[in-house]
Write an enzyme that holds these catalytic residues in place. Structure first.
Site, mmCIF file in Angstrom:
data_model
loop_
_atom_site.group_PDB
_atom_site.id
_atom_site.type_symbol
_atom_site.label_atom_id
_atom_site.label_comp_id
_atom_site.label_asym_id
_atom_site.label_seq_id
_atom_site.Cartn_x
_atom_site.Cartn_y
_atom_site.Cartn_z
ATOM 1 N N ARG A 18 -8.039 -5.538 -22.859
ATOM 2 C CA ARG A 18 -8.196 -6.941 -22.480
ATOM 3 C C ARG A 18 -9.633 -7.121 -22.019
ATOM 4 N NH1 ARG A 18 -4.263 -7.456 -19.302
ATOM 5 N NH2 ARG A 18 -5.069 -7.277 -17.176
ATOM 6 N N GLU B 194 -9.222 -14.635 -21.436
ATOM 7 C CA GLU B 194 -8.770 -13.259 -21.298
ATOM 8 C C GLU B 194 -7.756 -12.788 -22.347
ATOM 9 O OE1 GLU B 194 -6.161 -12.614 -17.849
ATOM 10 O OE2 GLU B 194 -6.689 -14.616 -17.176
ATOM 11 N N HIS C 71 -5.259 -17.765 -9.620
ATOM 12 C CA HIS C 71 -4.576 -18.687 -10.546
ATOM 13 C C HIS C 71 -4.626 -20.045 -9.850
ATOM 14 C CE1 HIS C 71 -2.157 -15.073 -12.280
ATOM 15 N NE2 HIS C 71 -3.400 -15.106 -12.688
ATOM 16 N N ASP D 220 -12.515 -13.118 -11.439
ATOM 17 C CA ASP D 220 -11.420 -12.458 -12.156
ATOM 18 C C ASP D 220 -11.992 -11.895 -13.451
ATOM 19 O OD1 ASP D 220 -9.017 -11.681 -13.240
ATOM 20 O OD2 ASP D 220 -8.135 -13.688 -13.334
ATOM 21 N N HIS E 72 -6.572 -19.438 -17.391
ATOM 22 C CA HIS E 72 -6.016 -20.169 -16.250
ATOM 23 C C HIS E 72 -7.181 -20.710 -15.444
ATOM 24 C CE1 HIS E 72 -6.970 -16.666 -13.670
ATOM 25 N NE2 HIS E 72 -6.445 -15.898 -14.609
ATOM 26 N N HIS F 225 1.253 -5.743 -15.355
ATOM 27 C CA HIS F 225 0.989 -5.819 -13.914
ATOM 28 C C HIS F 225 0.977 -4.434 -13.268
ATOM 29 C CE1 HIS F 225 2.316 -10.311 -13.911
ATOM 30 N NE2 HIS F 225 1.076 -10.135 -14.293
ATOM 31 N N ASP G 232 -8.810 -4.639 -14.472
ATOM 32 C CA ASP G 232 -8.735 -6.081 -14.179
ATOM 33 C C ASP G 232 -8.998 -6.209 -12.686
ATOM 34 O OD1 ASP G 232 -8.110 -8.731 -13.742
ATOM 35 O OD2 ASP G 232 -6.356 -8.711 -15.059
ATOM 36 N N ASP H 182 3.338 -3.994 16.221
ATOM 37 C CA ASP H 182 2.364 -5.050 16.534
ATOM 38 C C ASP H 182 1.306 -5.189 15.445
ATOM 39 O OD1 ASP H 182 0.982 -2.752 16.911
ATOM 40 O OD2 ASP H 182 0.064 -3.342 18.817
ATOM 41 N N HIS I 86 0.560 -12.712 -23.173
ATOM 42 C CA HIS I 86 0.267 -13.564 -22.014
ATOM 43 C C HIS I 86 -0.676 -14.690 -22.410
ATOM 44 C CE1 HIS I 86 -3.708 -11.657 -21.611
ATOM 45 N NE2 HIS I 86 -3.112 -10.491 -21.750
ATOM 46 N N TYR J 125 -2.326 -5.163 -26.960
ATOM 47 C CA TYR J 125 -1.643 -4.046 -26.289
ATOM 48 C C TYR J 125 -0.830 -3.277 -27.322
ATOM 49 C CZ TYR J 125 -3.128 -7.170 -22.655
ATOM 50 O OH TYR J 125 -3.912 -7.992 -21.876
ATOM 51 N N GLU K 262 -12.090 -10.159 -20.074
ATOM 52 C CA GLU K 262 -11.907 -11.408 -19.326
ATOM 53 C C GLU K 262 -13.191 -11.815 -18.607
ATOM 54 O OE1 GLU K 262 -8.975 -11.097 -16.158
ATOM 55 O OE2 GLU K 262 -8.840 -13.276 -15.987
HETATM 56 N N1 GLY Z 1 -5.987 -10.762 -12.611
HETATM 57 C C1 GLY Z 1 -5.012 -11.724 -12.863
HETATM 58 C C2 GLY Z 1 -5.244 -12.413 -14.117
HETATM 59 O O1 GLY Z 1 -6.050 -11.989 -14.918
HETATM 60 O O2 GLY Z 1 -4.699 -13.446 -14.386
HETATM 61 MN MN MN Z 2 -7.669 -10.761 -14.473
HETATM 62 MN MN MN Z 3 -7.069 -13.915 -15.132
#
Ligand code: GLY
Ligand code: MN
Ligand code: MN
Length: 430
Positions: free
Chosen positions: A397, A384, A366, A274, A359, A246, A263, A41, A355, A388, A399
């Site tokens: 990184r 960001e 996102h 973020d 965004h 990730h 992050d 439940d 990457h 690496y 951000e």
């Molecule tokens: N934390 C997800 C990103 O930086 O896009």
């Molecule tokens: Mn992030």
């Molecule tokens: Mn981000």
């Protein structure tokens, strides 16, 4: 709700903007998310679907929003259906929205119980030619579950086979991408909560602590500041873990001499922040770590300056790639020959920075937002960049979240969160 309610002026404006995009004689429907089961439940805590929240502020399961600008009866142009509450529900689950509260939250005058939905909907469908369905067209979506919205669409198509269908998502992509002042204000609150978590961690981090202990410090600070918690699964990645983009295990010990990439962002009132910061576990960067750190920060600062009205997302990423290439040459990570012979579809810099740089951010981390048309004032983006280097045992990184202005540089919602290497070292050793 744990958060202070957002003024319903926001939701009124949002509905108005949505309805401008609708066709004549059309109605639009938006459903809440389901409460998802685990097993037996137990359930996952409820998280409202961002679109119905954006258009109504209703943060409750089993809610339906109906918009019908051409409805013959004026009171049916905007209707919110909420689950009828009673004494039993009040005792076991707690307070649910009354009709009066639903009106106060959303600014919608007509509130019906959900049990009236079928009758009212059938009646209004006899006036409508087109139904706007809210399908998910996010550029990164990969949803395998059938949502409450999906079930509604399936049933509606069966029950009303002679109507025309239209998509709500393109309208939402446009309007959700450009934030109202009320939204920027809430996002600033989310960023300020994230700052509190970060400052706590600056005092906490030392060799020997575990990544999950760092995660717990953030969560403690977030919740005591009226956040539900993390806006997305946090990454606390020490040493080489930072090179797994990730990485979310957060189960290793932070060692002397290593960096830890964090992050992490708080949610507040369903809006995301973020942030990424990368700290030296022992409070002092090595010379090499510092050189790479400063390079990432320079790329971030240069990228931020490009976030102005008129910029094209694709061109922006190309420009950032060029700046990153020159930094990687300076760090000796790329050589000129590699750059000269690079594949334009996968430039050499991608080996160390694989990457995107930015965004949209908002109700979703996102977030929705136009990506193929020029940037506009009041779009909110992350910035960001990262470098690496598995062969050197670390990744960096940085951000921040920024708001595009009419003129000049964007407003940085994270301007109070320390980022300069010297300030970081001072705070960690203070
Ligand atoms: N934390 C997800 C990103 O930086 O896009
Ligand atoms: Mn992030
Ligand atoms: Mn981000």
């Amino acid at each position: 709700m744990r958060y202070d309610l957002i003024p319903n002026t926001l939701f009124k404006k949002n509905r108005k903007k949505f309805m401008v995009g609708m066709k004549p004689k059309s109605l639009a429907i938006f459903n809440s998310n389901d409460i998802y089961p685990v097993s037996a439940d137990s359930t996952i805590p409820f998280r409202q679907h961002r679109d119905i929240f954006y258009l109504s502020g209703a943060d409750q399961e089993e809610t339906i929003l109906l918009l019908f600008p051409d409805a013959m009866d004026k009171k049916h142009r905007e209707i919110l259906f909420v689950r009828e509450t009673n004494d039993h529900i009040a005792v076991w689950e707690g307070a649910k929205l009354t009709k009066e509260q639903a009106t106060a939250v959303s600014g919608i005058d007509t509130v019906y119980w959900l049990s009236d939905f079928n009758k009212v909907f059938f009646d209004l469908m006899t006036e409508a030619d087109t139904v706007f369905f809210n399908t998910n067209e996010h550029y990164r979506q990969a949803v395998e579950t059938q949502t409450r919205e999906d079930r509604f669409i399936e049933k509606c198509k069966k029950d009303f086979p002679a109507h025309q269908w239209a998509k709500s998502n393109p309208i939402l992509q446009q309007i959700r991408g450009v934030k109202e002042p009320e939204e920027v204000e809430v996002m600033q609150q989310a960023c300020t909560i994230t700052e509190r978590g970060f400052r706590r961690v600056l005092n906490f981090l030392r060799p020997g602590v575990w990544e999950y202990e760092v995660e717990a410090e953030y969560l403690h600070e977030f919740i005591r500041n009226r956040s539900k918690g993390f806006a997305y699964t946090p990454i606390i990645a020490s040493g080489n873990n930072a090179n797994v983009l990730h990485y979310i295990e957060n189960n290793q010990q932070c060692r002397d001499g290593d960096l830890v990439l964090m992050d992490v962002g708080a949610e507040y009132a369903n809006y995301s922040s973020d942030m990424t910061r990368t700290l030296p576990v022992n409070g002092k960067f090595t010379k090499r770590q510092r050189a790479v750190y400063d390079a990432v920060l320079r790329v971030k600062d240069a990228a931020t300056q490009m976030l102005v009205p008129g910029t094209l997302w694709k061109e922006y990423h190309k420009e950032v790639g060029k700046i990153m290439t020159s930094e990687l040459l300076g760090l000796g990570l790329l050589d000129k020959a590699e750059v000269q012979s690079e594949n334009p579809d996968w430039p050499a810099y991608k080996k160390y920075f694989m990457h995107g740089t930015s965004h949209h951010i908002g109700l979703d981390t996102h977030d929705y937002g136009a990506l193929k048309t020029p940037m506009q004032p009041n779009m909110v983006f992350t910035v960001e960049p990262g470098i690496y280097i598995p062969e050197e045992g670390f990744g960096i990184r940085l951000e921040d979240d920024v708001v595009i202005q009419e003129t000049g540089a964007p407003q940085n919602l994270m301007q109070n969160i320390p980022i300069e290497a010297e300030e970081i070292e001072e705070l960690m050793n203070g």
